[in-house]
Motif scaffolding. Structure first.
Motif, PDB file in Angstrom:
ATOM      1  N   ALA A 136      36.081  43.930  56.870  1.00  0.00           N
ATOM      2  CA  ALA A 136      36.527  42.542  56.838  1.00  0.00           C
ATOM      3  C   ALA A 136      35.713  41.681  55.880  1.00  0.00           C
ATOM      4  CB  ALA A 136      36.485  41.949  58.247  1.00  0.00           C
ATOM      5  N   ILE A 137      34.403  41.699  56.028  1.00  0.00           N
ATOM      6  CA  ILE A 137      33.574  40.771  55.253  1.00  0.00           C
ATOM      7  C   ILE A 137      33.644  41.041  53.751  1.00  0.00           C
ATOM      8  CG2 ILE A 137      31.169  40.130  54.787  1.00  0.00           C
ATOM      9  CD1 ILE A 137      30.748  40.073  57.821  1.00  0.00           C
ATOM     10  N   PRO A 138      33.479  42.295  53.271  1.00  0.00           N
ATOM     11  CA  PRO A 138      33.639  42.516  51.822  1.00  0.00           C
ATOM     12  C   PRO A 138      35.029  42.138  51.318  1.00  0.00           C
ATOM     13  CG  PRO A 138      32.577  44.396  52.848  1.00  0.00           C
ATOM     14  CD  PRO A 138      33.041  43.520  53.957  1.00  0.00           C
ATOM     15  N   MET A 139      36.070  42.487  52.082  1.00  0.00           N
ATOM     16  CA  MET A 139      37.430  42.159  51.652  1.00  0.00           C
ATOM     17  C   MET A 139      37.634  40.659  51.536  1.00  0.00           C
ATOM     18  SD  MET A 139      39.575  44.899  53.987  1.00  0.00           S
ATOM     19  CE  MET A 139      41.140  44.137  53.668  1.00  0.00           C
ATOM     20  N   MET A 140      37.157  39.901  52.531  1.00  0.00           N
ATOM     21  CA  MET A 140      37.359  38.454  52.513  1.00  0.00           C
ATOM     22  C   MET A 140      36.597  37.793  51.376  1.00  0.00           C
ATOM     23  SD  MET A 140      37.563  37.248  56.504  1.00  0.00           S
ATOM     24  CE  MET A 140      35.903  37.791  56.902  1.00  0.00           C
ATOM     25  N   LEU A 141      35.378  38.238  51.119  1.00  0.00           N
ATOM     26  CA  LEU A 141      34.572  37.621  50.064  1.00  0.00           C
ATOM     27  C   LEU A 141      35.145  37.926  48.675  1.00  0.00           C
ATOM     28  CD1 LEU A 141      30.939  38.186  51.370  1.00  0.00           C
ATOM     29  CD2 LEU A 141      32.185  36.030  51.191  1.00  0.00           C
ATOM     30  N   ILE A 142      35.534  39.174  48.438  1.00  0.00           N
ATOM     31  CA  ILE A 142      36.132  39.519  47.142  1.00  0.00           C
ATOM     32  C   ILE A 142      37.438  38.762  46.942  1.00  0.00           C
ATOM     33  CG2 ILE A 142      37.164  41.400  45.812  1.00  0.00           C
ATOM     34  CD1 ILE A 142      35.076  43.261  47.091  1.00  0.00           C
ATOM     35  N   GLY A 163      31.972  31.698  56.196  1.00  0.00           N
ATOM     36  CA  GLY A 163      31.143  31.423  57.366  1.00  0.00           C
ATOM     37  C   GLY A 163      30.678  32.658  58.106  1.00  0.00           C
ATOM     38  N   LEU A 164      31.568  33.628  58.314  1.00  0.00           N
ATOM     39  CA  LEU A 164      31.189  34.844  59.033  1.00  0.00           C
ATOM     40  C   LEU A 164      30.104  35.636  58.301  1.00  0.00           C
ATOM     41  CD1 LEU A 164      34.612  36.183  60.410  1.00  0.00           C
ATOM     42  CD2 LEU A 164      32.874  34.848  61.596  1.00  0.00           C
ATOM     43  N   PRO A 165      30.243  35.898  56.986  1.00  0.00           N
ATOM     44  CA  PRO A 165      29.164  36.613  56.295  1.00  0.00           C
ATOM     45  C   PRO A 165      27.832  35.865  56.319  1.00  0.00           C
ATOM     46  CG  PRO A 165      31.157  36.613  54.981  1.00  0.00           C
ATOM     47  CD  PRO A 165      31.405  35.673  56.113  1.00  0.00           C
ATOM     48  N   LEU A 166      27.873  34.549  56.121  1.00  0.00           N
ATOM     49  CA  LEU A 166      26.632  33.783  56.146  1.00  0.00           C
ATOM     50  C   LEU A 166      25.953  33.873  57.510  1.00  0.00           C
ATOM     51  CD1 LEU A 166      27.420  30.525  54.124  1.00  0.00           C
ATOM     52  CD2 LEU A 166      25.746  32.291  53.553  1.00  0.00           C
ATOM     53  N   ALA A 167      26.745  33.786  58.576  1.00  0.00           N
ATOM     54  CA  ALA A 167      26.185  33.873  59.921  1.00  0.00           C
ATOM     55  C   ALA A 167      25.554  35.244  60.160  1.00  0.00           C
ATOM     56  CB  ALA A 167      27.262  33.595  60.964  1.00  0.00           C
ATOM     57  N   LEU A 168      26.216  36.286  59.686  1.00  0.00           N
ATOM     58  CA  LEU A 168      25.685  37.638  59.857  1.00  0.00           C
ATOM     59  C   LEU A 168      24.384  37.820  59.101  1.00  0.00           C
ATOM     60  CD1 LEU A 168      25.945  40.573  60.823  1.00  0.00           C
ATOM     61  CD2 LEU A 168      27.341  41.032  58.785  1.00  0.00           C
ATOM     62  N   ASN A 180       8.364  31.603  50.282  1.00  0.00           N
ATOM     63  CA  ASN A 180       8.952  32.561  51.206  1.00  0.00           C
ATOM     64  C   ASN A 180      10.283  32.066  51.753  1.00  0.00           C
ATOM     65  OD1 ASN A 180       6.844  34.351  50.905  1.00  0.00           O
ATOM     66  ND2 ASN A 180       5.672  33.534  52.619  1.00  0.00           N
ATOM     67  N   LEU A 181      10.360  30.743  52.044  1.00  0.00           N
ATOM     68  CA  LEU A 181      11.602  30.165  52.544  1.00  0.00           C
ATOM     69  C   LEU A 181      12.703  30.272  51.507  1.00  0.00           C
ATOM     70  CD1 LEU A 181      13.200  28.613  54.673  1.00  0.00           C
ATOM     71  CD2 LEU A 181      12.286  26.487  53.721  1.00  0.00           C
ATOM     72  N   ALA A 182      12.377  29.949  50.252  1.00  0.00           N
ATOM     73  CA  ALA A 182      13.370  30.026  49.182  1.00  0.00           C
ATOM     74  C   ALA A 182      13.866  31.456  49.011  1.00  0.00           C
ATOM     75  CB  ALA A 182      12.766  29.511  47.874  1.00  0.00           C
ATOM     76  N   LEU A 183      12.948  32.423  49.094  1.00  0.00           N
ATOM     77  CA  LEU A 183      13.333  33.830  48.958  1.00  0.00           C
ATOM     78  C   LEU A 183      14.216  34.266  50.123  1.00  0.00           C
ATOM     79  CD1 LEU A 183      13.038  36.421  47.320  1.00  0.00           C
ATOM     80  CD2 LEU A 183      10.987  36.962  48.659  1.00  0.00           C
ATOM     81  N   THR A 184      13.896  33.797  51.320  1.00  0.00           N
ATOM     82  CA  THR A 184      14.700  34.131  52.494  1.00  0.00           C
ATOM     83  C   THR A 184      16.123  33.603  52.355  1.00  0.00           C
ATOM     84  OG1 THR A 184      12.756  34.113  53.941  1.00  0.00           O
ATOM     85  CG2 THR A 184      14.899  33.868  54.995  1.00  0.00           C
ATOM     86  N   VAL A 185      16.241  32.346  51.948  1.00  0.00           N
ATOM     87  CA  VAL A 185      17.559  31.738  51.773  1.00  0.00           C
ATOM     88  C   VAL A 185      18.340  32.450  50.670  1.00  0.00           C
ATOM     89  CG1 VAL A 185      18.774  29.635  51.105  1.00  0.00           C
ATOM     90  CG2 VAL A 185      16.820  29.507  52.658  1.00  0.00           C
ATOM     91  N   LEU A 186      17.649  32.828  49.590  1.00  0.00           N
ATOM     92  CA  LEU A 186      18.298  33.543  48.494  1.00  0.00           C
ATOM     93  C   LEU A 186      18.818  34.895  48.966  1.00  0.00           C
ATOM     94  CD1 LEU A 186      18.999  33.742  45.477  1.00  0.00           C
ATOM     95  CD2 LEU A 186      16.729  34.737  45.097  1.00  0.00           C
ATOM     96  N   ASN A 187      18.014  35.584  49.772  1.00  0.00           N
ATOM     97  CA  ASN A 187      18.435  36.886  50.288  1.00  0.00           C
ATOM     98  C   ASN A 187      19.666  36.766  51.194  1.00  0.00           C
ATOM     99  OD1 ASN A 187      16.415  38.326  48.989  1.00  0.00           O
ATOM    100  ND2 ASN A 187      14.978  38.146  50.688  1.00  0.00           N
ATOM    101  N   ILE A 188      19.793  35.630  51.868  1.00  0.00           N
ATOM    102  CA  ILE A 188      20.942  35.413  52.761  1.00  0.00           C
ATOM    103  C   ILE A 188      22.197  35.084  51.964  1.00  0.00           C
ATOM    104  CG2 ILE A 188      21.897  33.867  54.520  1.00  0.00           C
ATOM    105  CD1 ILE A 188      18.986  33.534  55.545  1.00  0.00           C
ATOM    106  N   THR A 189      22.072  34.194  51.005  1.00  0.00           N
ATOM    107  CA  THR A 189      23.254  33.675  50.299  1.00  0.00           C
ATOM    108  C   THR A 189      23.692  34.530  49.110  1.00  0.00           C
ATOM    109  OG1 THR A 189      21.802  32.235  48.979  1.00  0.00           O
ATOM    110  CG2 THR A 189      22.793  31.296  50.978  1.00  0.00           C
ATOM    111  N   ALA A 190      22.744  35.209  48.464  1.00  0.00           N
ATOM    112  CA  ALA A 190      23.083  35.962  47.254  1.00  0.00           C
ATOM    113  C   ALA A 190      24.165  37.016  47.482  1.00  0.00           C
ATOM    114  CB  ALA A 190      21.822  36.602  46.664  1.00  0.00           C
ATOM    115  N   PRO A 191      24.095  37.853  48.544  1.00  0.00           N
ATOM    116  CA  PRO A 191      25.169  38.844  48.730  1.00  0.00           C
ATOM    117  C   PRO A 191      26.549  38.211  48.893  1.00  0.00           C
ATOM    118  CG  PRO A 191      23.275  39.350  50.128  1.00  0.00           C
ATOM    119  CD  PRO A 191      23.036  37.982  49.555  1.00  0.00           C
ATOM    120  N   VAL A 192      26.587  37.062  49.542  1.00  0.00           N
ATOM    121  CA  VAL A 192      27.867  36.386  49.767  1.00  0.00           C
ATOM    122  C   VAL A 192      28.498  35.982  48.439  1.00  0.00           C
ATOM    123  CG1 VAL A 192      28.963  34.337  50.756  1.00  0.00           C
ATOM    124  CG2 VAL A 192      27.213  35.569  52.053  1.00  0.00           C
TER     125      VAL A 192
END
Length: 293
Positions: free
Chosen positions: A189-195, A108-113, A2-14
């Motif tokens: 902001a967040i999509p623009m910065m990540l792309i 940092g901002l997307p990860l925090a969100l 569950n922890l691995a899935l949670t972390v993946l869900n957080i980082t994958a979109p970024v």
């Protein structure tokens, strides 16, 4: 699991959004980084910061503690990276600032969100603003030999931070229609910065990657330790502590490469640091999040 899935869900979109920019460039499509970056840093990010601070439901004392902890964390990082640069007999002008100041905006901002929600984003913009102030003063002095207090004052993100802090302190709110409009702009902001991050990394030319990888590993160790030490020293709550550690541990920012080009430092090693530390962050940041979320 569950922890691995949670972390993946957080980082994958970024990283998926960054991959969109990377693939876009590799397919040969046009992408004007200067225009997008200017729109993000002049309009979208300041709107994001203002609304996040205005709406955050946190005691001002907690934000003050986070601000002080951020200054202390970056102070510790400066000391650690200075020792690293001198011990490795590297050029201070080229290496010191990139090793200190991470990608607290684009990454940092997307990860925090995604990791901590709206409260985490509110905390993250405070750390981001402090990093930006230090970067435009001490950081420019490290690269060019001269700071720029005037440039700091003129930065829209600094004004947005101060205005948002004032609204938070006074308990003020903008009219609903205006808040909605500002929020819509900030959501760009967040999509623009990540792309844009993916585009910038795709365009960098790098050499001597072995040294860049080693320095990136040591950098993340110094930064993570500094963030943890500052958070513990000031007794930050778990969300604020997690945000501070993640923000300070972000990889070398692409803006470090641009500053090196502008002020006559050796830009190629900085480009190597950007690529190496960003790729390393794909492995390291999920591990950090696993411990702080």
């Amino acid at each position: 699991m569950n922890l691995a899935l949670t972390v993946l869900n957080i980082t994958a979109p970024v990283f998926l959004l960054a991959a969109v920019g990377f693939v876009w460039v590799k397919l040969g499509f046009e992408y004007r980084v200067e225009f997008v970056t200017r729109m993000a840093m002049t309009l979208a990010v300041p709107c994001l910061i203002f609304v996040a601070l205005m709406n955050i439901e946190v005691e001002p004392a907690a934000l003050a503690a986070l601000s002080l902890a951020s200054f202390v964390a970056y102070g510790l990082v400066m000391v650690g990276c200075f020792i690293l640069v001198k011990a490795a007999k590297l050029d201070t002008q080229t290496y010191l600032a990139p090793l200190i100041f991470g990608n607290t905006g684009n990454l940092g901002l997307p990860l925090a969100l995604f990791a901590f929600g709206e409260i985490g984003l509110g905390y993250a913009v405070v750390v981001f603003a402090i990093m930006a102030i230090l970067s435009f003063t001490i950081g420019i002095w490290m690269v060019a030999g001269a700071g720029s207090f005037k440039r700091v004052i003129q930065e829209p993100l600094v004004g947005a931070t101060l205005l948002g802090a004032l609204f938070l302190w006074q308990g003020w709110e903008t009219p609903e229609f205006l808040t909605s409009a500002i929020e819509l702009i900030g959501q760009m902001a967040i999509p623009m910065m990540l792309i844009t991050l993916g585009v910038a990394v795709a365009r960098l030319e790098t050499k001597a990657m072995t040294q860049a990888v080693v320095l990136s590993v040591i950098k993340v160790m110094i930064c993570t330790g500094a963030g943890w030490a500052a958070a513990t020293w000031f007794g930050l709550d778990p969300i604020a502590a997690g945000v501070l550690i993640v923000q300070v541990a972000t990889p070398v920012a692409v803006t470090s490469y641009l500053l090196a080009e502008k002020y006559g430092a050796d830009a190629q090693p900085v480009a190597g640091l950007v690529v190496a530390s960003t790729l390393l962050s794909v492995l390291v940041l999920p591990l950090i999040l696993a411990f702080v979320v």
